[in-house]
Enzyme design. Sequence first.
Site, PDB file in Angstrom:
ATOM      1  N   ARG A  15       0.854  -1.196   0.000  1.00  0.00           N
ATOM      2  CA  ARG A  15       0.000   0.000   0.000  1.00  0.00           C
ATOM      3  C   ARG A  15       0.886   1.240   0.000  1.00  0.00           C
ATOM      4  O   ARG A  15       2.106   1.160   0.006  1.00  0.00           O
ATOM      5  CB  ARG A  15      -0.915   0.003   1.230  1.00  0.00           C
ATOM      6  CG  ARG A  15      -0.179  -0.015   2.563  1.00  0.00           C
ATOM      7  CD  ARG A  15      -1.116  -0.248   3.740  1.00  0.00           C
ATOM      8  NE  ARG A  15      -0.394  -0.323   5.005  1.00  0.00           N
ATOM      9  CZ  ARG A  15      -0.121   0.722   5.783  1.00  0.00           C
ATOM     10  NH1 ARG A  15      -0.516   1.925   5.412  1.00  0.00           N
ATOM     11  NH2 ARG A  15       0.523   0.570   6.913  1.00  0.00           N
ATOM     12  N   TYR A 159      13.714   6.678  14.028  1.00  0.00           N
ATOM     13  CA  TYR A 159      13.356   6.812  12.614  1.00  0.00           C
ATOM     14  C   TYR A 159      14.318   7.756  11.888  1.00  0.00           C
ATOM     15  O   TYR A 159      14.805   7.451  10.792  1.00  0.00           O
ATOM     16  CB  TYR A 159      11.917   7.315  12.493  1.00  0.00           C
ATOM     17  CG  TYR A 159      11.378   7.348  11.087  1.00  0.00           C
ATOM     18  CD1 TYR A 159      10.974   6.179  10.446  1.00  0.00           C
ATOM     19  CD2 TYR A 159      11.268   8.553  10.390  1.00  0.00           C
ATOM     20  CE1 TYR A 159      10.473   6.206   9.156  1.00  0.00           C
ATOM     21  CE2 TYR A 159      10.775   8.592   9.099  1.00  0.00           C
ATOM     22  CZ  TYR A 159      10.374   7.419   8.485  1.00  0.00           C
ATOM     23  OH  TYR A 159       9.884   7.448   7.205  1.00  0.00           O
TER      24      TYR A 159
END
Length: 251
Positions: A15, A159
Amino acid sequence: MSDVKKTALVTGASRGIGFVVAGKLAETGYNLAICGTRQETIDQAAEQIRGLDGVDSGVEIIARAVDVSDREQIQSFVQETAKHFGRLDVLVNNAGITRDNISMRMKAEEWDAVIDTNLTAVFNAMQAALRPMMRARGGRIINISSVVAGMGNPGQLNYCASKGGVEAMTRSLAREIGSRGITVNAVAPGFIATDMTADLGEDAHAQLTGQIPLGRLGQPEDIAAAVCFLASDAAGYITGQVLHVNGGMHM
């Protein structure tokens, strides 16, 4: 494109950005190898890509459930792709996760999960792709980074570190293998309209767009266009670069 179709492998293609990137590459004429975390969802993605108007019926797609954080799984998938199609022309390292927390409270497993998936997996995939690309004396490696690699972001130490590492690896490998005709670049998206940003709410959405000179979130298609350019012959003299696609958010 020549009569012999080129092959592109895209991780995290179930996705979002990865799905759109894979679809655009298929529309360009590439055979595809795509992976995601669950076989059911990656099979659905493959069927949707096959059904796109611009995808020729001759395009072949293989879809696998792969835990990219597992060295053996991701390297085996890259090797399977090269063996199945007889070539590997483009590797797009898109798969990534977040496990946000402020640094004082960040758990070891939150750090490890993000580094393993976003950074170590990229190295493992690139390493496996080198053999078929070096044999062919050509190839394109495109890593998906993030605007926060350059800006930093509170609560995303893991991150930001992973994406900064991806950009550093991109430059290093580009220097190492440029003489073999292989380019290595990164695309750094800003805030993109995906399922994740759709859940932010109106206030957070307005705050985000206020930071972007173009006044809107990007679309996955904006990232796919950048990836397809870097994969094309037109980008043959570009390597070791980070292409920022963020609406001017970070200059």
